[in-house]
Design a protein around this motif. Sequence first.
Motif, mmCIF file in Angstrom:
data_model
loop_
_atom_site.group_PDB
_atom_site.id
_atom_site.type_symbol
_atom_site.label_atom_id
_atom_site.label_comp_id
_atom_site.label_asym_id
_atom_site.label_seq_id
_atom_site.Cartn_x
_atom_site.Cartn_y
_atom_site.Cartn_z
ATOM 1 N N PRO A 95 0.831 -1.194 0.000
ATOM 2 C CA PRO A 95 0.000 0.000 0.000
ATOM 3 C C PRO A 95 0.871 1.250 0.000
ATOM 4 N N THR A 96 0.270 2.402 0.185
ATOM 5 C CA THR A 96 1.028 3.647 0.288
ATOM 6 C C THR A 96 0.748 4.293 1.639
ATOM 7 N N VAL A 97 1.646 5.187 2.037
ATOM 8 C CA VAL A 97 1.484 5.905 3.291
ATOM 9 C C VAL A 97 1.599 7.388 2.996
ATOM 10 N N ASN A 98 0.644 8.141 3.431
ATOM 11 C CA ASN A 98 0.678 9.586 3.232
ATOM 12 C C ASN A 98 1.171 10.268 4.489
ATOM 13 N N ASN A 99 2.143 11.151 4.324
ATOM 14 C CA ASN A 99 2.699 11.876 5.449
ATOM 15 C C ASN A 99 1.797 13.049 5.821
ATOM 16 N N THR A 100 1.569 13.238 7.104
ATOM 17 C CA THR A 100 0.818 14.378 7.605
ATOM 18 C C THR A 100 1.789 15.497 7.947
ATOM 19 N N ALA A 101 1.478 16.700 7.514
ATOM 20 C CA ALA A 101 2.376 17.821 7.764
ATOM 21 C C ALA A 101 2.615 18.000 9.257
ATOM 22 N N ASP A 102 3.871 18.171 9.619
ATOM 23 C CA ASP A 102 4.243 18.368 11.015
ATOM 24 C C ASP A 102 5.566 19.111 11.027
ATOM 25 N N VAL A 103 5.553 20.354 11.430
ATOM 26 C CA VAL A 103 6.762 21.176 11.357
ATOM 27 C C VAL A 103 7.828 20.690 12.322
ATOM 28 N N THR B 118 2.697 -1.932 7.427
ATOM 29 C CA THR B 118 1.767 -2.188 8.517
ATOM 30 C C THR B 118 1.942 -1.137 9.607
ATOM 31 N N ASP B 119 0.842 -0.631 10.105
ATOM 32 C CA ASP B 119 0.869 0.300 11.223
ATOM 33 C C ASP B 119 1.141 -0.502 12.502
ATOM 34 N N VAL B 120 2.283 -0.266 13.145
ATOM 35 C CA VAL B 120 2.636 -0.987 14.371
ATOM 36 C C VAL B 120 2.690 -0.028 15.570
ATOM 37 N N THR B 121 1.967 1.079 15.439
ATOM 38 C CA THR B 121 1.878 2.028 16.546
ATOM 39 C C THR B 121 1.172 1.376 17.726
ATOM 40 N N ARG B 122 1.572 1.728 18.932
ATOM 41 C CA ARG B 122 0.878 1.218 20.115
ATOM 42 C C ARG B 122 -0.590 1.682 20.091
ATOM 43 N N ALA B 123 -1.395 1.167 21.008
ATOM 44 C CA ALA B 123 -2.824 1.492 21.019
ATOM 45 C C ALA B 123 -3.071 2.984 21.186
ATOM 46 N N ALA B 124 -2.309 3.638 22.053
ATOM 47 C CA ALA B 124 -2.450 5.088 22.247
ATOM 48 C C ALA B 124 -1.464 5.799 21.333
ATOM 49 N N PRO B 125 -1.926 6.655 20.420
ATOM 50 C CA PRO B 125 -1.011 7.330 19.484
ATOM 51 C C PRO B 125 0.046 8.137 20.224
ATOM 52 N N TYR B 126 1.188 8.269 19.583
ATOM 53 C CA TYR B 126 2.272 9.040 20.165
ATOM 54 C C TYR B 126 2.048 10.536 19.938
ATOM 55 N N THR B 127 2.693 11.337 20.754
ATOM 56 C CA THR B 127 2.648 12.776 20.581
ATOM 57 C C THR B 127 3.447 13.166 19.340
ATOM 58 N N ALA B 128 2.901 14.063 18.525
ATOM 59 C CA ALA B 128 3.600 14.492 17.310
ATOM 60 C C ALA B 128 4.914 15.172 17.671
ATOM 61 N N GLY B 129 5.929 14.943 16.847
ATOM 62 C CA GLY B 129 7.209 15.613 17.033
ATOM 63 C C GLY B 129 8.228 14.824 17.827
#
Length: 325
Positions: free
Chosen positions: A44-52, A91-102
Motif C-alpha cells: 500500500p502507500t502511506v501519506n505523510n501528515t504535515a508536522d513542522v 503495517t501500522d505498528v503504533t501502540r494502542a495510544a497514538p504518540y505525541t507528534a514531534g
Amino acid sequence: MLTWQNTGDPCTTETLTSVNHLCPTRVGYTTGLGPVAFSTLSSPTVNNTADVNYLPRGMSYLDASGNQKFLFTLPTKVYLFEGGVSGAAITDVTRAAPYTAGLIFNFALFRDVVYAVNGSDLLQKSTGGAFTDVATTPKLSRICTWGDRMFGIGNVASFTIGGTPYAASQFRYWISGIGNPEQYDAAIDSTAYTQDILDEGGPLTACVVLRDFVVMFKKSAVYVIEATGNPSDPYVRRVVSNYYGCAWPDSIIEINNVLYWISPTRSGEVCAFDGAQITVLSGALKSLFAVSEAYPDLKSNQNFMQLQGDLTDTEDKIQASRRFY
C-alpha cells in the motif's frame, strides 16, 4: 540497506533509498544513489501528515527468519515495511495510544525483539506486531544493544526503582541486567547499573556500540564504557575527549569498526574514532562533504562518488601511517 534519503538540514520530503555510500549529516545520512518514494510502492502507500516538528527515523533489520524489514516513523505513528517494491506491505505498528507528534524515535534490536524510545514514553517493545509499553522502565532518549545488555541514556521523568528515587536527568545512563533488556533494578538483578555523569560537556546526547564497548557522547565530550568482568565493579568509564562531542546523534555512522560523526567544534567537523583516538578528517574531505550538501545533484554523479571514495581511502592511509610512526 534501506535508509532515509536526506539532502540537507533539515531533510526534505521523506523517501526511502537503497544505498551503498553513506556520509554523516546533522539529521541522518546522505547517499549517492537515487531514492525510492513511498508513492512508487505498488501496495500500500502511506501519506505523510504535515508536522513542522517532525524528523523521520528508521531502522533496517533482519527478523528471526532472516527476512529484511524496515521500521520507520511518521507523525504520531510507527510503520513496518516488508517486501520489495512489487507486493510490498506496510503495517501500522503504533501502540494502542497514538504518540505525541514531534517525538524523535530511536530503535534497537535485541535478539528477535525490537525496542524503541522517544524521550517521552516508557520503553517500547514489539515482537512483530504493534508496540507496547514496557512497565517499570525509565523513560529514555536513546538506546543501543550492547551484547546481552540494553544501554540507554537520559531519564526524562522522575523514576523510582528498587525503592531508590531517581530525579529526571539528562546526564544519567542506564545498563540493563544481562540477558534482560527490560530490567534496570539492581536490587533484582545485580548486573543492572546506572550512573550520572555530571562533569562538563552538557547533557548526554548519544550512545552507540563500537566492537565490545559503548561510546557515549555529550555536546562537548566523548566517553567509552567498558565491562570489567568484575561483579563488584562491573563497568569502567574512560574519557576520550572533553573537546569534541556530538550534538546531532543521527549523524553517527559506523564503517569497518570506525565511528564517524559531526562534532559542533569549528562550526561542524567530521570526526572519526577507532576506539583509541579521535581524528578530524582532512580539510579536503570535509570540504567535499560541504559541497555535496550544497549541491545535492552531485550525489548521483558516479565520478563525484568515486572522488569521495578515493579521498576517504587516502585519509585512512594517512592516518594509518601516522599511527605507524
